[in-house]
Each structure stands twice: as C-alpha cells, then as structure tokens.
Scaffold this motif. Structure first.
Motif, short mmCIF file in Angstrom:
data_model
loop_
_atom_site.label_atom_id
_atom_site.label_comp_id
_atom_site.label_asym_id
_atom_site.label_seq_id
_atom_site.Cartn_x
_atom_site.Cartn_y
_atom_site.Cartn_z
N LEU A 1 -5.76 1.15 1.78
CA LEU A 1 -5.99 1.05 0.34
C LEU A 1 -4.79 0.39 -0.31
CD1 LEU A 1 -7.55 4.54 -0.55
CD2 LEU A 1 -8.69 2.33 -0.62
N GLN A 2 -5.06 -0.52 -1.26
CA GLN A 2 -4.02 -1.13 -2.08
C GLN A 2 -3.91 -0.33 -3.39
OE1 GLN A 2 -2.30 -3.71 -0.77
NE2 GLN A 2 -3.65 -3.66 1.03
N PRO B 1 -7.27 -1.08 -7.50
CA PRO B 1 -5.94 -0.57 -7.15
C PRO B 1 -5.19 0.11 -8.28
CG PRO B 1 -6.29 -2.76 -6.22
CD PRO B 1 -7.45 -2.49 -7.14
N GLU C 1 -15.45 -7.91 -6.47
CA GLU C 1 -14.31 -8.53 -5.80
C GLU C 1 -13.80 -9.76 -6.52
OE1 GLU C 1 -14.34 -7.60 -1.18
OE2 GLU C 1 -16.11 -8.72 -1.77
N GLU D 1 0.65 -0.69 0.00
CA GLU D 1 -0.41 -0.66 1.01
C GLU D 1 -0.34 0.71 1.67
OE1 GLU D 1 -0.43 -2.65 5.14
OE2 GLU D 1 -1.46 -4.09 3.82
N ASN E 1 -10.43 -2.46 -3.78
CA ASN E 1 -10.41 -1.95 -2.42
C ASN E 1 -11.83 -1.75 -1.90
OD1 ASN E 1 -7.48 -1.26 -1.83
ND2 ASN E 1 -7.77 -0.13 -3.75
N ARG E 2 -11.99 -1.90 -0.60
CA ARG E 2 -13.27 -1.64 0.07
C ARG E 2 -13.07 -0.60 1.17
NH1 ARG E 2 -17.07 -6.48 0.26
NH2 ARG E 2 -17.82 -5.47 2.15
#
Length: 357
Positions: A320-321, A274, A232, A312, A238-239
C-alpha cells in the motif's frame, strides 16, 4: 442543452473505431473537460465537433441545429490547438485578425476587435511583434485571443497548456477559466492532465479506448469513480484483491475490511487513495468497524517530496502507498517500522474483478 453529441463514431478504414457510440450534452456557458490517456479519442472528438474531422456516424447539434455535415467555417467555433499554429511571418495583430479576415469583416471592426482580444489576454503591447519574439506563454495567449476574437458560439481547446512549464500552466489555466466565465462561453477542454480538468471544469468526461467511461462533476469523478480505470486515472490509488465473506466483510490477507455498501460473492478489487490512509505506531489490526478499517504493516520505503512523505507499506494483503503531509516538527517513520494503517470505511472503493479485468 446547447451542445448535443449523439452516438458519435469515427472509423478509419477497417480498424477499430477511434471514437465509438459517444453521447453527451453541454449547457450554454458550461466548461466540459475531455480527459483520458493518449489515444483514447479526446482530440478526435474535439475535431469532429469543430468539423476538422468528419464523423463516420452520429449527430452534433448546436442550439438545436444539426451541424454534423456543415464545414468548419460555418460552425462558428473557435479552436485553440496544442501547437498554437501561429503564422511565423505575420505580426501578432495579423495572426489574431486572420479569422475575421476570412469572414470578410470590415477593416475598422477588425482593428477594434483585435485590440479588444489582445487586451483580454493581457497582450496589448505586442501587436506588431512576430511570434518568435514572444515567450511560450505569450504565444499561448495569442492563440487564445485568435480563438476568441471571432466571438465563437463554442470554444474548443486542445491540450492548450501542455507546452508550458508547471508554474505558468497553473497561472494560465486560471486565466482561461476566468475568461470563460466572464464571457459565459460554452467550452470543451481536452487534456490528459487530471489536475487541470479538476481545477477548471464544470463537468468531466473520462474517455478510454474511444468510449465514455464516466461523466460527472470533478467531485463525482474523484469520489465515486464508476470503474477502476477512472479511479486510477483521476488521482493516485492503491489496489488490493480480496474475497467476499457471507457476513458482508472482505478478507484481505489476514485482515477483514468493512465497506460502505457491503455484500457480494467471489473475488473483489479494493481501491483506497493514499492520502486517505492514516499511519500510526504498531498495534493489533482488528476486524474493522462500521466506520474504520485497519491493517497492520511494515514500512518498506520512504520518499520525501517536500510537501508530503510517500510511504510504501507491506501488508499481508499486498503493498500500500500512503501519503502524509510533512511537518517541520514531525519525525517520519523509517523503513522497518511496524505500523497500523487506518482509513474510513467510506473511503474503501470496491469493484467486481470482472469489471477490473
């Protein structure tokens, strides 16, 4: 190895240690980045290496010599501070010469070395000016010249670019790297900016809460993060959370994901960058394959930032981005569009939810 740090710790009173059990080594001529969020112990580590802060325990060796208890002036290290710390009443030449005068160098040698140091940072014509007469970028170069003029064994840079605007910061980090490589000077570079660290460092240490999270090349740190914190902090990510299945796949919402090295039990944290995700018009999400994962989604929001569109996307597993490069001919997706997200299996990172916690 030229610089060796062994089990370094710094405590202030009865509080938790600012730096704890930190060990690493640095080859001669290597540029090492100390990267991490504010308060993680980066600057404290740098100050212990320089001798400005005394270590509570552990060892610091330079060229095999233990310098842990030596005063700063006997370590022959050049330090460049975030604030530059120039003396406002002195000329630029006097500022650069200060370290040499403290070392009682010969007057003739001082003049030559100051001239050479200013030329190295492209400031030959400002020797008689005062710091207030220079721009922020020029003051930064003066501080760098002052650190270099003593011909240090190790150069220590404490967030030297944080006070500059974005374009000047990009230019100066390239110049610092160029000078460091030309002089083959062993350097430790403290920053909280992952782009700076990735751009100029040979290796990076990611720190968190006073401890080492991971050490490696920029490529290793980015592509193979050891912990969710590293993933991160070094780049956008993304998580999602999923559940391991007995066949080695991961159930996320109503989709199944495949991973490079599958296999586990219980809950699992999935992370995907992303820009590694492709977007296509709506199609039926499959169970995935050995090479690619797919998930169906709906565009929630679109942001145009010049060189990329930031999307987004809502999926049954979570938001999710997605980042895609812009094109003058491209017609971007719009909120409400049904899409399929695709990415390579190898780009799916997984972590135990216990580690992630």
């Amino acid at each position: 190895m030229y610089l060796e740090v062994e089990s370094l710790e710094k405590r202030y009173g009865h509080f938790a240690p600012s730096v704890s059990d930190l060990s690493f080594s640095l080859g001669q001529g290597e540029l090492l980045g100390l990267l991490g969020p504010s308060g993680c112990g980066k600057t404290t580590t740098l100050r212990m290496i320089s001798g400005l802060v005394q270590a509570t325990s552990g060892k610091i060796k330079v060229g095999g010599q233990d310098v842990t208890r030596l005063p700063t002036y006997r370590r022959n290290m050049g330090v460049m501070f975030q604030s530059y710390a120039l003396f406002p009443h002195m000329t630029i030449a006097e500022n650069v010469a200060f370290g040499l005068q403290m070392r009682k160098a010969r007057h003739a040698d001082i003049a030559k070395r100051v001239e050479s140091a200013l030329a190295m940072v492209h400031l030959s014509g400002v020797a008689e000016r005062k710091p207030r007469e220079l721009s922020g970028g020029q003051q930064q170069r003066v501080a760098l010249a002052r650190a270099l003029v003593i011909e240090p064994d190790i150069l220590l840079l404490d967030e030297p670019l944080s006070n500059l605007d974005a374009k000047l910061r990009d230019n100066m980090r390239g110049e610092i790297r160029d000078i460091q490589q030309r002089l083959r000077m062993t350097t430790v570079f403290v920053t909280h900016d992952q782009t700076e660290a990735m751009a100029i460092c040979d290796r990076i240490i990611v720190m968190n809460r006073g401890k080492l999270e991971q050490i490696g090349t920029p490529h290793d740190i980015y592509e193979n993060p050891a912990t969710p914190m590293v993933a991160e902090f070094v780049g956008r990510i993304n998580r999602l959370e999923g559940q391991w299945r007995s066949d080695g796949a991961i159930a996320v919402g109503d989709s199944l994901l495949q991973v490079k090295d599958g296999g586990g039990t219980g809950r699992v944290l999935i992370m995907i960058r992303p820009h590694r995700i492709d977007l296509g018009a709506w199609g039926t999400a499959s169970a995935g394959s050995a090479e690619e994962n797919t998930i169906a989604g709906t565009i929630r929001h679109v942001t145009y930032v010049g060189d990329t569109f930031q999307y987004e996307v809502a999926t049954t597993g979570g938001l999710l981005q997605v980042e895609k490069a812009t094109s003058s001919m491209a017609d971007p997706f719009q909120p409400g569009d049904a899409v399929t997200l695709r990415w390579k299996t190898r780009d799916t990172l997984t972590f135990s939810t216990e580690i992630a916690g």
